[in-house]
Design a protein around this motif. Structure first.
Motif, PDB file in Angstrom:
ATOM      1  N   ALA A  20      15.721 -38.316  -4.953  1.00  9.69           N
ATOM      2  CA  ALA A  20      15.061 -36.965  -5.440  1.00  9.69           C
ATOM      3  C   ALA A  20      15.928 -36.552  -6.601  1.00  9.69           C
ATOM      4  O   ALA A  20      15.704 -35.907  -7.774  1.00  9.69           O
ATOM      5  CB  ALA A  20      15.000 -35.794  -4.498  1.00  9.69           C
ATOM      6  N   ASP A  21      17.227 -36.507  -6.292  1.00 11.08           N
ATOM      7  CA  ASP A  21      18.697 -36.067  -7.105  1.00 11.08           C
ATOM      8  C   ASP A  21      18.342 -37.238  -8.669  1.00 11.08           C
ATOM      9  O   ASP A  21      18.407 -36.781  -9.625  1.00 11.08           O
ATOM     10  CB  ASP A  21      19.804 -36.211  -6.578  1.00 11.08           C
ATOM     11  CG  ASP A  21      20.111 -34.972  -5.779  1.00 11.08           C
ATOM     12  OD1 ASP A  21      19.361 -34.004  -5.716  1.00 11.08           O
ATOM     13  OD2 ASP A  21      21.004 -35.154  -4.971  1.00 11.08           O
ATOM     14  N   ALA A  22      18.354 -38.426  -8.280  1.00 13.67           N
ATOM     15  CA  ALA A  22      18.326 -39.286  -9.322  1.00 13.67           C
ATOM     16  C   ALA A  22      17.130 -39.029 -10.204  1.00 13.67           C
ATOM     17  O   ALA A  22      17.173 -39.362 -11.293  1.00 13.67           O
ATOM     18  CB  ALA A  22      18.422 -40.852  -8.835  1.00 13.67           C
ATOM     19  N   MET A  23      15.901 -38.799  -9.636  1.00 14.47           N
ATOM     20  CA  MET A  23      14.607 -38.615 -10.234  1.00 14.47           C
ATOM     21  C   MET A  23      14.652 -37.164 -10.888  1.00 14.47           C
ATOM     22  O   MET A  23      13.535 -36.956 -11.549  1.00 14.47           O
ATOM     23  CB  MET A  23      13.572 -38.963  -9.306  1.00 14.47           C
ATOM     24  CG  MET A  23      13.291 -40.341  -8.845  1.00 14.47           C
ATOM     25  SD  MET A  23      11.947 -40.587  -7.679  1.00 14.47           S
ATOM     26  CE  MET A  23      10.654 -40.248  -8.823  1.00 14.47           C
ATOM     27  N   GLY A  24      15.375 -36.391 -10.606  1.00 12.14           N
ATOM     28  CA  GLY A  24      15.304 -34.909 -10.979  1.00 12.14           C
ATOM     29  C   GLY A  24      14.300 -33.948 -10.433  1.00 12.14           C
ATOM     30  O   GLY A  24      13.913 -33.337 -10.930  1.00 12.14           O
ATOM     31  N   ILE A  25      13.916 -34.525  -9.190  1.00 14.36           N
ATOM     32  CA  ILE A  25      12.938 -33.737  -8.514  1.00 14.36           C
ATOM     33  C   ILE A  25      13.619 -32.552  -7.726  1.00 14.36           C
ATOM     34  O   ILE A  25      14.555 -32.928  -6.859  1.00 14.36           O
ATOM     35  CB  ILE A  25      11.946 -34.681  -7.554  1.00 14.36           C
ATOM     36  CG1 ILE A  25      11.368 -35.772  -8.364  1.00 14.36           C
ATOM     37  CG2 ILE A  25      11.148 -33.827  -6.549  1.00 14.36           C
ATOM     38  CD1 ILE A  25      10.918 -36.936  -7.643  1.00 14.36           C
ATOM     39  N   GLN A  26      12.899 -31.450  -7.933  1.00 11.58           N
ATOM     40  CA  GLN A  26      13.734 -30.069  -7.281  1.00 11.58           C
ATOM     41  C   GLN A  26      12.844 -30.041  -6.011  1.00 11.58           C
ATOM     42  O   GLN A  26      11.521 -30.174  -5.729  1.00 11.58           O
ATOM     43  CB  GLN A  26      13.343 -28.869  -8.329  1.00 11.58           C
ATOM     44  CG  GLN A  26      13.863 -28.966  -9.578  1.00 11.58           C
ATOM     45  CD  GLN A  26      15.346 -29.201  -9.498  1.00 11.58           C
ATOM     46  OE1 GLN A  26      15.995 -28.393  -8.659  1.00 11.58           O
ATOM     47  NE2 GLN A  26      16.111 -29.953 -10.018  1.00 11.58           N
ATOM     48  N   ARG A  27      13.622 -29.892  -4.759  1.00  9.60           N
ATOM     49  CA  ARG A  27      13.288 -29.578  -3.437  1.00  9.60           C
ATOM     50  C   ARG A  27      13.034 -27.904  -3.558  1.00  9.60           C
ATOM     51  O   ARG A  27      14.075 -27.352  -3.539  1.00  9.60           O
ATOM     52  CB  ARG A  27      14.269 -30.307  -2.452  1.00  9.60           C
ATOM     53  CG  ARG A  27      14.287 -31.540  -2.583  1.00  9.60           C
ATOM     54  CD  ARG A  27      15.351 -32.331  -1.756  1.00  9.60           C
ATOM     55  NE  ARG A  27      16.606 -31.824  -2.035  1.00  9.60           N
ATOM     56  CZ  ARG A  27      17.339 -32.440  -3.003  1.00  9.60           C
ATOM     57  NH1 ARG A  27      17.017 -33.655  -3.609  1.00  9.60           N
ATOM     58  NH2 ARG A  27      18.577 -31.941  -3.353  1.00  9.60           N
ATOM     59  N   ASN A  28      11.799 -27.615  -3.202  1.00  4.76           N
ATOM     60  CA  ASN A  28      11.606 -26.230  -3.066  1.00  4.76           C
ATOM     61  C   ASN A  28      11.638 -25.532  -1.900  1.00  4.76           C
ATOM     62  O   ASN A  28      11.609 -24.499  -1.506  1.00  4.76           O
ATOM     63  CB  ASN A  28       9.926 -26.033  -3.604  1.00  4.76           C
ATOM     64  CG  ASN A  28       8.910 -26.745  -3.002  1.00  4.76           C
ATOM     65  OD1 ASN A  28       9.175 -27.270  -1.976  1.00  4.76           O
ATOM     66  ND2 ASN A  28       7.871 -27.061  -3.625  1.00  4.76           N
ATOM     67  N   GLY A  29      11.834 -26.476  -0.775  1.00  5.61           N
ATOM     68  CA  GLY A  29      12.031 -25.765   0.564  1.00  5.61           C
ATOM     69  C   GLY A  29      10.995 -25.172   1.117  1.00  5.61           C
ATOM     70  O   GLY A  29      11.002 -24.314   2.203  1.00  5.61           O
TER      71      GLY A  29
END
Length: 201
Positions: free
Chosen positions: A49-58
């Motif tokens: 997710a970090d590498a793809m720039g995907i934000q985790r919204n929880g």
């Protein structure tokens, strides 16, 4: 009360991985990817997710439970804490902390019964609990699953790890909430457990 959600990719013939735990046949490109990443960003391994720039919204999960074989898939790549943004619970009756390289404060290896652990988690405040796999653990926790989210890919495996391993015959009814078919051929269906209705005495 918190939900236990079995969110998993599955082949048309009911397998979540190949005989050796392989899952690379599942498509990772196509129009279904944006939809699943938007709905379930917390189910993406942290480094990916970090590498793809995907934000985790929880907004969906704060805990993931998995069997040892599911956890161990990432070990050859050095992924010893795959979901660092979640509380991670790994079940094994034969492994010890010595089998997990390095220390990870949010990863627990336990030989406690999965049902007892999940019921305790459900009684605590928090967001949904993600059942990541595999089939044996899913069978043990079948009675605790509140929601099924199946990503059915247009593939036949022929053999492998089933969605649920063989177990005691205990029919359970689920109600379909939604089904979305994508151009990639992937179909994502979401179900919730139906309340048990008992005939009057």
């Amino acid at each position: 009360m918190r939900e236990l959600v079995y969110y998993v990719a599955v082949s048309l013939d009911g397998y979540i991985a190949g005989p050796g735990g392989e899952f690379d046949a599942f498509p990772v490109e196509g129009d279904h990817m944006a939809a699943q990443n938007q709905r379930f960003p917390d189910a993406i391994p942290t480094v990916i997710a970090d590498a793809m720039g995907i934000q985790r919204n929880g907004t969906m999960f704060d805990t993931v439970v998995m069997g040892w074989n599911t956890y161990a898939v990432g070990l050859p790549a050095g992924m010893t804490s795959p979901y660092q943004h979640l509380e991670q619970i790994v079940f094994s009756r034969t492994r010890t902390e010595a089998d997990i390289p390095g220390g990870h404060p949010n990863l627990t290896l336990t030989d406690e019964g999965p049902v007892d652990v999940v019921r305790r988690l459900k009684s605590q405040p928090g967001k949904a609990i993600w059942l990541c796999g595999g089939g044996q653990l899913a069978t043990q926790l079948a009675g605790e699953i509140d929601r099924l989210v199946l990503k059915r890919s247009p593939l036949l495996f022929g053999d492998g790890i089933p969605l649920f391993a063989p177990g005691a015959y205990q029919p359970s009814a689920f109600r379909e909430l939604s089904t979305t078919a994508f151009g990639s051929g992937v179909v994502i269906s979401e179900y919730v457990r139906q309340p048990v209705t008992r005939a009057p005495n």
